[in-house]
Design a protein around this motif. Structure first.
Motif, PDB file in Angstrom:
ATOM      1  N   ASN A 170      -9.299   0.428   3.902  1.00  0.00           N
ATOM      2  CA  ASN A 170      -9.082  -0.216   5.189  1.00  0.00           C
ATOM      3  C   ASN A 170      -8.011  -1.276   4.987  1.00  0.00           C
ATOM      4  O   ASN A 170      -7.917  -1.882   3.919  1.00  0.00           O
ATOM      5  CB  ASN A 170     -10.376  -0.860   5.697  1.00  0.00           C
ATOM      6  CG  ASN A 170     -10.245  -1.387   7.113  1.00  0.00           C
ATOM      7  OD1 ASN A 170      -9.689  -2.455   7.350  1.00  0.00           O
ATOM      8  ND2 ASN A 170     -10.761  -0.622   8.056  1.00  0.00           N
ATOM      9  N   ILE A 171      -7.185  -1.515   6.008  1.00  0.00           N
ATOM     10  CA  ILE A 171      -6.083  -2.451   5.881  1.00  0.00           C
ATOM     11  C   ILE A 171      -6.559  -3.851   5.500  1.00  0.00           C
ATOM     12  O   ILE A 171      -5.840  -4.622   4.846  1.00  0.00           O
ATOM     13  CB  ILE A 171      -5.263  -2.500   7.206  1.00  0.00           C
ATOM     14  CG1 ILE A 171      -3.951  -3.256   6.997  1.00  0.00           C
ATOM     15  CG2 ILE A 171      -6.083  -3.108   8.323  1.00  0.00           C
ATOM     16  CD1 ILE A 171      -3.002  -2.588   6.035  1.00  0.00           C
ATOM     17  N   GLU A 172      -7.792  -4.192   5.874  1.00  0.00           N
ATOM     18  CA  GLU A 172      -8.316  -5.520   5.565  1.00  0.00           C
ATOM     19  C   GLU A 172      -8.365  -5.772   4.067  1.00  0.00           C
ATOM     20  O   GLU A 172      -8.278  -6.917   3.621  1.00  0.00           O
ATOM     21  CB  GLU A 172      -9.710  -5.691   6.171  1.00  0.00           C
ATOM     22  CG  GLU A 172      -9.769  -5.614   7.685  1.00  0.00           C
ATOM     23  CD  GLU A 172      -8.985  -6.727   8.359  1.00  0.00           C
ATOM     24  OE1 GLU A 172      -8.932  -7.830   7.803  1.00  0.00           O
ATOM     25  OE2 GLU A 172      -8.415  -6.481   9.437  1.00  0.00           O
ATOM     26  N   SER A 173      -8.523  -4.710   3.269  1.00  0.00           N
ATOM     27  CA  SER A 173      -8.603  -4.873   1.822  1.00  0.00           C
ATOM     28  C   SER A 173      -7.273  -5.313   1.220  1.00  0.00           C
ATOM     29  O   SER A 173      -7.222  -5.766   0.079  1.00  0.00           O
ATOM     30  CB  SER A 173      -9.053  -3.561   1.168  1.00  0.00           C
ATOM     31  OG  SER A 173      -8.060  -2.548   1.330  1.00  0.00           O
ATOM     32  N   LEU A 174      -6.177  -5.174   1.973  1.00  0.00           N
ATOM     33  CA  LEU A 174      -4.863  -5.592   1.486  1.00  0.00           C
ATOM     34  C   LEU A 174      -4.443  -6.936   2.063  1.00  0.00           C
ATOM     35  O   LEU A 174      -3.395  -7.464   1.683  1.00  0.00           O
ATOM     36  CB  LEU A 174      -3.817  -4.524   1.847  1.00  0.00           C
ATOM     37  CG  LEU A 174      -4.067  -3.113   1.325  1.00  0.00           C
ATOM     38  CD1 LEU A 174      -2.945  -2.186   1.776  1.00  0.00           C
ATOM     39  CD2 LEU A 174      -4.181  -3.094  -0.189  1.00  0.00           C
ATOM     40  N   VAL A 175      -5.236  -7.460   2.997  1.00  0.00           N
ATOM     41  CA  VAL A 175      -4.894  -8.733   3.642  1.00  0.00           C
ATOM     42  C   VAL A 175      -5.621  -9.867   2.913  1.00  0.00           C
ATOM     43  O   VAL A 175      -6.838  -9.815   2.753  1.00  0.00           O
ATOM     44  CB  VAL A 175      -5.302  -8.723   5.137  1.00  0.00           C
ATOM     45  CG1 VAL A 175      -5.000 -10.078   5.779  1.00  0.00           C
ATOM     46  CG2 VAL A 175      -4.582  -7.611   5.865  1.00  0.00           C
ATOM     47  N   PRO A 176      -4.911 -10.902   2.438  1.00  0.00           N
ATOM     48  CA  PRO A 176      -5.573 -12.036   1.786  1.00  0.00           C
ATOM     49  C   PRO A 176      -6.660 -12.618   2.683  1.00  0.00           C
ATOM     50  O   PRO A 176      -6.532 -12.642   3.906  1.00  0.00           O
ATOM     51  CB  PRO A 176      -4.426 -13.033   1.578  1.00  0.00           C
ATOM     52  CG  PRO A 176      -3.205 -12.177   1.481  1.00  0.00           C
ATOM     53  CD  PRO A 176      -3.444 -11.050   2.438  1.00  0.00           C
ATOM     54  N   GLY A 207       0.274  -9.719   0.685  1.00  0.00           N
ATOM     55  CA  GLY A 207      -0.863  -8.789   0.656  1.00  0.00           C
ATOM     56  C   GLY A 207      -1.432  -8.742  -0.742  1.00  0.00           C
ATOM     57  O   GLY A 207      -0.817  -9.176  -1.719  1.00  0.00           O
ATOM     58  N   PHE A 208      -2.660  -8.206  -0.854  1.00  0.00           N
ATOM     59  CA  PHE A 208      -3.320  -8.068  -2.149  1.00  0.00           C
ATOM     60  C   PHE A 208      -2.782  -6.863  -2.908  1.00  0.00           C
ATOM     61  O   PHE A 208      -2.467  -5.834  -2.314  1.00  0.00           O
ATOM     62  CB  PHE A 208      -4.822  -7.864  -1.945  1.00  0.00           C
ATOM     63  CG  PHE A 208      -5.603  -9.153  -1.868  1.00  0.00           C
ATOM     64  CD1 PHE A 208      -6.577  -9.309  -0.909  1.00  0.00           C
ATOM     65  CD2 PHE A 208      -5.346 -10.190  -2.748  1.00  0.00           C
ATOM     66  CE1 PHE A 208      -7.304 -10.488  -0.829  1.00  0.00           C
ATOM     67  CE2 PHE A 208      -6.068 -11.360  -2.679  1.00  0.00           C
ATOM     68  CZ  PHE A 208      -7.047 -11.523  -1.709  1.00  0.00           C
TER      69      PHE A 208
END
Length: 209
Positions: A170-176, A207-208
């Motif tokens: 999910n995109i949230e996993s790449l958002v700090p 991003g992470f």
């Protein structure tokens, strides 16, 4: 770029954008070559100082804008062709229902039109994929749930994950974490009123990995 040029040979606007993109890429490469020569002749510090001056950012911003315009053009063509295919399909259904004795002939024509429409749709989707894949920046597409549905090769390089691994996220996993609450709101606002807009041009995004 040459592969995209062949696929868009019937679109003068895209051909012009490809020429502009080629010119911008050549300028960007020439600038990088100059910095390498400067490093060899004057040392690393002067070359770094010149890079930090931001001249390269101008080219990158223009490159992103051209690619953005190409994607918009292909999406518009796709939607237009998709509407045309649907209209043709509806018309053919009416003919089949009321055709009576000519039903076999009509079904044959319907098959031709549908195949043609699907071929046009596939070509448009392939053009869009190639434009995104050839972008010099990482590009990620998501659905309304935030699940990643498409990534280009630059996204794999930037985040250090394979395409398969990214598509399972999910995109949230790449958002700090400190940005997630705002990002969720931005995402919801966009899907509530989706429209073409520029994102991140001239701005640093994080991003992470």
């Amino acid at each position: 770029l040459e592969e995209i040029r062949l696929l868009t040979v019937d679109n003068q606007g895209q051909q012009s954008r490809l020429s502009a993109l080629r010119e911008l890429l050549d300028k960007r490469i020439a600038l990088l070559t100059d910095r390498i020569k400067q490093r060899d002749a004057e040392g690393l510090e002067p070359a770094i100082a010149e890079i930090k001056s931001g001249n390269g950012l101008v080219f990158m911003t223009e490159i992103e804008q051209v690619i953005h315009e190409m994607i918009i053009e292909e999406e518009a063509l796709f939607n237009k062709r998709d509407s045309k295919v649907n209209a043709q399909a509806n018309f053919e259904i009416i003919i089949i229902v009321f055709g009576g004795l000519f039903s076999f002939l009509i079904m044959g024509l319907a098959g031709v039109y549908i195949r043609r429409g699907l071929r046009l749709q596939t070509q448009s989707e392939e053009r869009s994929r190639l434009v995104v894949e050839s972008a010099p920046n990482a590009m990620i597409m998501i659905n309304e749930a935030g699940d990643i549905t498409f990534v280009n090769s630059q996204a794999e390089t930037l985040f250090g994950y394979t395409r398969k691994q990214l598509l399972a996220r999910n995109i949230e996993s790449l958002v700090p974490e400190r940005f997630r609450h705002k990002h969720f709101g931005y995402q919801g606002t966009y899907f509530a009123n989706p429209q073409t807009r520029s994102m991140g041009i001239g701005r640093d995004l994080v991003g992470f990995k």
